[in-house]
Design an enzyme around this catalytic site. Sequence first.
Site: not given
Length: 325
Positions: A17, A90, A126, A150, A172
């Site tokens: 990440d 993203e 994303k 996400t 998350f």
Amino acid sequence: MTSQLAQLKAHTTVVADTGDFRLMAQFAPQDATTNPSLILKAVQKPEYAPLLADTVAAHRGAAHADIVDEVLVRFGLEILKVVPGRVSTEVDARLSFDTAATLARARHIMGLYEAAGVPRSRVLIKVAATWEGIQAARVLEAEGIHTNLTLLFAFAQARACADAGVQLISPFVGRIYDWHKKSAGAQWDEAARAGENDPGVQSVARIWRYYKQHGVRTEVMGASFRNIGQITALAGCDLLTISPELLAQLQASEADLPRLLTPPSAVEAPEAPLSEADFRYQLNEDAMATEKLAEGIRLFAADAAKLDALIDALIDAQLAAPVSA
């Protein structure tokens, strides 16, 4: 003895990440994920300054959004030299409530990867797990462009993603933990809410078990970890995306790390899809998810604006620089 990182890799696909592709290499992750905040952090490091400057210079005169996409894809291409699997890139969080604009940016990003010779199988686009983002993902998946949804905090979001047939979701853990800890205040008992009792861990485990129970093919990738205990409690999840700091801790420890998530013995038929009204109502009923989704979009949008400003400053500096003979 075997490191916890090696033990985890036996049960779960480990994903880095970070946007720091030089740092991630030492942990040998399968995949890598980025977001606007991570890319912003990376481009401000001296070792990445030339990469940013070169990319901006090569595309000066292009539309600003196109230059941003070029920067994101440039980092993605470097990351793909390090990982054998996929990279997630993203779409601008400021488009989170615009299905058409999300589709346009996603297609543009994938087109840049394909122009560089990268197959679609190695890229995940994303997108924020708003209703509009999920509907964009539904269309993209039908076109063979795989997605990573996400900013996922609510079970309703996970249900809708399954209905849309998205490739992967990123629920998350840490931000859910943060909300519950803040909400409990002085009543929070860290020891009692650790590991399998962590509210973020419980949320991801519930989604994972639901997907397996109903034969949902969407991959579950736990994200946003605050401590090692959250990671070890999710050993067995499809994927976990982990920061370099926590990867280093896992690599340094040889404590036992057993698989805690195991699939059910029987699979049931999928449930009826959620309507837009049901999705919005169920999300609205979840105060934590409503607040964290809105906050996450604001934070990613703010970092996207900062990246815009960095690029503008570079363009101005390059235009002001004297032309060499």
